[in-house]
Motif scaffolding. Structure first.
Motif, PDB file in Angstrom:
ATOM      1  N   ARG A   1      -6.914  12.023  -4.422  1.00  0.00           N
ATOM      2  CA  ARG A   1      -8.198  11.951  -5.140  1.00  0.00           C
ATOM      3  C   ARG A   1      -8.281  10.681  -5.972  1.00  0.00           C
ATOM      4  N   GLU A   2      -7.191  10.338  -6.625  1.00  0.00           N
ATOM      5  CA  GLU A   2      -7.170   9.149  -7.482  1.00  0.00           C
ATOM      6  C   GLU A   2      -7.399   7.874  -6.688  1.00  0.00           C
ATOM      7  N   LEU A   3      -6.764   7.778  -5.525  1.00  0.00           N
ATOM      8  CA  LEU A   3      -6.848   6.558  -4.714  1.00  0.00           C
ATOM      9  C   LEU A   3      -8.030   6.569  -3.753  1.00  0.00           C
TER      10      LEU A   3
ATOM     11  N   GLU B   1       0.827  -1.195   0.000  1.00  0.00           N
ATOM     12  CA  GLU B   1       0.000   0.000   0.000  1.00  0.00           C
ATOM     13  C   GLU B   1       0.869   1.256   0.000  1.00  0.00           C
ATOM     14  N   ARG B   2       1.915   1.255   0.814  1.00  0.00           N
ATOM     15  CA  ARG B   2       2.802   2.411   0.869  1.00  0.00           C
ATOM     16  C   ARG B   2       3.602   2.541  -0.425  1.00  0.00           C
ATOM     17  N   MET B   3       4.000   1.406  -0.987  1.00  0.00           N
ATOM     18  CA  MET B   3       4.692   1.437  -2.274  1.00  0.00           C
ATOM     19  C   MET B   3       3.805   2.039  -3.360  1.00  0.00           C
ATOM     20  N   ARG B   4       2.528   1.643  -3.393  1.00  0.00           N
ATOM     21  CA  ARG B   4       1.612   2.166  -4.420  1.00  0.00           C
ATOM     22  C   ARG B   4       1.434   3.669  -4.272  1.00  0.00           C
ATOM     23  N   SER B   5       1.288   4.131  -3.050  1.00  0.00           N
ATOM     24  CA  SER B   5       1.165   5.574  -2.833  1.00  0.00           C
ATOM     25  C   SER B   5       2.424   6.290  -3.309  1.00  0.00           C
ATOM     26  N   PHE B   6       3.579   5.731  -2.986  1.00  0.00           N
ATOM     27  CA  PHE B   6       4.845   6.341  -3.393  1.00  0.00           C
ATOM     28  C   PHE B   6       4.966   6.397  -4.920  1.00  0.00           C
ATOM     29  N   VAL B   7       4.651   5.296  -5.577  1.00  0.00           N
ATOM     30  CA  VAL B   7       4.768   5.234  -7.040  1.00  0.00           C
ATOM     31  C   VAL B   7       3.856   6.258  -7.705  1.00  0.00           C
ATOM     32  N   ARG B   8       2.630   6.364  -7.246  1.00  0.00           N
ATOM     33  CA  ARG B   8       1.704   7.300  -7.884  1.00  0.00           C
ATOM     34  C   ARG B   8       2.109   8.747  -7.606  1.00  0.00           C
TER      35      ARG B   8
ATOM     36  N   GLY C   1       3.461  13.701  -9.211  1.00  0.00           N
ATOM     37  CA  GLY C   1       4.098  14.899  -8.682  1.00  0.00           C
ATOM     38  C   GLY C   1       3.202  15.721  -7.788  1.00  0.00           C
ATOM     39  N   SER C   2       2.126  15.104  -7.294  1.00  0.00           N
ATOM     40  CA  SER C   2       1.169  15.849  -6.467  1.00  0.00           C
ATOM     41  C   SER C   2       0.502  14.911  -5.479  1.00  0.00           C
ATOM     42  N   LEU C   3       0.600  15.226  -4.189  1.00  0.00           N
ATOM     43  CA  LEU C   3      -0.048  14.398  -3.185  1.00  0.00           C
ATOM     44  C   LEU C   3      -1.567  14.509  -3.271  1.00  0.00           C
ATOM     45  N   SER C   4      -2.078  15.712  -3.510  1.00  0.00           N
ATOM     46  CA  SER C   4      -3.534  15.895  -3.567  1.00  0.00           C
ATOM     47  C   SER C   4      -4.133  15.141  -4.737  1.00  0.00           C
TER      48      SER C   4
ATOM     49  N   VAL D   1       6.293  17.849  -5.992  1.00  0.00           N
ATOM     50  CA  VAL D   1       7.009  16.775  -5.322  1.00  0.00           C
ATOM     51  C   VAL D   1       7.862  16.069  -6.365  1.00  0.00           C
ATOM     52  N   THR D   2       9.167  15.965  -6.121  1.00  0.00           N
ATOM     53  CA  THR D   2      10.075  15.329  -7.069  1.00  0.00           C
ATOM     54  C   THR D   2      10.867  14.227  -6.376  1.00  0.00           C
ATOM     55  N   LEU D   3      11.402  13.333  -7.183  1.00  0.00           N
ATOM     56  CA  LEU D   3      12.178  12.208  -6.658  1.00  0.00           C
ATOM     57  C   LEU D   3      13.604  12.631  -6.328  1.00  0.00           C
ATOM     58  N   THR D   4      14.135  12.115  -5.224  1.00  0.00           N
ATOM     59  CA  THR D   4      15.561  12.220  -4.953  1.00  0.00           C
ATOM     60  C   THR D   4      16.279  11.167  -5.797  1.00  0.00           C
TER      61      THR D   4
END
Length: 306
Positions: free
Chosen positions: A28-30, A9-16, A21-24, A60-63
Motif C-alpha cells: 500500500r505504501e509503495l 527497487e528490490r532493495m527498497r522493497s526489502f528495507v520497507r 513487518g508486513s508485505l501488505s 515477517v521478521t529478519l533472519t
C-alpha cells in the motif's frame, strides 16, 4: 550470485518490509500489488542465495543474515538518495518528500501552519505529516522527524531540544462563576478536574509556590479524555479545571474564554524535542525542514528555551 538481479527497487522493497513487518502494508505504501513486493523479495533472496526474511501468517521478521544485509542496504540507499539530491542541485534547490510525526494537538494547532509556510518557501518539497500521540517506531514507520513532548527513551535517534512547554491551570469563567475560584492548591480537591487518560500520574498535580515549596494534591473529576483538543473543548464548555500547555489555549486566554487560576503557583514545564533518524539527518531537504521548524517553534507562545 547474479548481481544483475540485485536492484535498488528490490532493495527498497526489502528495507520497507524489514521495517514494517508486513508485505501488505508496504504494498500500500509503495503503490504496488502485494504479489509484486513478494516477487521483489523472492528475486533478491534468490540472487543472494540466502534467506533474508522469515515469514509467518502474522509477521515477517529478519533472519540473522537479513539483519546484516538490511544495514548495508540502508547505507546504499542513503548514498543513492544523497547522490540524486546533489545531481539535481538539491543542496540549494531541494526536492523530494520529508515524513514527519507530531503529537496530535500540537500538530493541528501549530505544525500544520508551519508546514504550509515551509512549503510556500520550498514548493518542490513534499511533506507527509502524521499526527499521533503514540510513540511510534520512526524507522519502522518510515518517518524522518518526530516532534515529541515529555521524556524520551529512544537513544538510537538524534535529539534536538526545541525548548520547554509552559503549563498553567485554567478554567472557563462560567465554571468559576458556578463553582468558585480556588485560592490554594488544596482547594482543587473539591473541584472537577479534566484529566488526560494517556498521561501517567494525571491523578496527582504538583505545583510549586514562589518560595520553591512543592504542593502535591489529588486531582480528579467525572471527565477524562485522551486528546489535547478534547481537553481544550471541555475547558471552553466549562466542564472543569485542567493543567494546559500554553500553546494549547493561548488564544482562549486572549479572548477571555479561559482564565488562569492559582497564578502564584507554577506547574512543571515539559520538554519539547525533535527526534531525527540519524541516517536521514544528512539529506538536504530533511535538514532544511529541521532548521526551519527549530526556528519557528521557538516563537510559539509558551515555548521557552531549553
Amino acid at each position: 550470485m547474479d548481481r544483475s538481479d540485485i536492484t535498488l527497487e528490490r532493495m527498497r522493497s526489502f528495507v520497507r518490509v524489514a521495517e514494517r513487518g508486513s508485505l501488505s502494508a508496504v504494498a500500500r505504501e509503495l503503490g504496488l500489488g502485494q504479489s509484486t513486493v513478494t516477487r521483489h523479495l523472492n528475486e533478491l533472496e534468490a540472487a543472494l542465495g540466502i534467506p533474508l526474511l522469515s515469514r509467518t501468517t502474522r509477521r515477517v521478521t529478519l533472519t540473522d543474515e537479513g539483519s546484516r544485509y538490511y544495514q548495508h542496504c540502508l547505507a546504499i540507499l542513503r548514498l543513492v538518495e544523497q547522490a540524486g539530491d546533489e545531481a539535481r542541485g538539491a543542496r540549494d534547490g531541494h526536492s523530494g518528500t520529508v515524513r514527519i510525526s507530531c503529537t496530535a494537538a500540537f500538530g493541528v494547532l501549530h505544525m500544520t501552519r508551519l508546514i504550509f509556510a515551509f512549503q510556500d518557501r520550498h514548493p518542490e518539497i513534499g511533506v507527509d505529516l502524521s499526527l499521533s500521540d503514540e510513540r511510534i517506531d520512526l524507522i519502522r514507520e518510515g518517518v524522518d522527524i518526530a516532534i515529541r513532548l515529555g521524556p524520551l527513551a529512544d537513544s538510537t535517534m538524534r535529539l534536538r531540544p526545541l525548548g520547554r512547554s509552559q503549563r498553567l491551570l485554567v478554567a472557563a469563567p462560567s465554571y468559576l462563576a458556578a463553582r468558585g475560584r480556588p485560592v490554594s492548591p488544596r482547594d482543587l480537591t473539591s473541584h472537577d478536574g479534566i484529566r488526560m487518560t494517556n498521561i501517567a500520574g494525571s491523578d496527582l498535580l504538583t505545583l510549586q509556590d514562589s518560595g520553591g515549596e512543592r504542593h502535591a494534591v489529588p486531582f480528579g473529576g467525572p471527565l477524562r479524555v485522551d486528546h489535547g483538543l478534547a481537553a481544550r473543548e471541555a475547558l471552553r464548555a466549562g466542564r472543569g479545571i485542567a493543567p494546559a500547555h500554553r500553546w494549547l489555549i493561548d488564544d482562549l486566554l486572549g479572548s477571555g474564554e479561559l482564565e488562569p487560576i492559582l497564578t502564584d503557583y507554577a506547574l512543571p514545564s515539559i520538554a519539547l524535542s525533535m527526534l531525527i533518524v540519524p541516517e536521514r539527518a544528512a539529506v538536504a531537504r530533511v535538514r532544511l525542514l529541521i532548521d526551519f521548524l527549530a526556528a519557528e517553534i521557538a516563537a510559539i507562545p509558551g515555548i521557552t528555551s531549553a
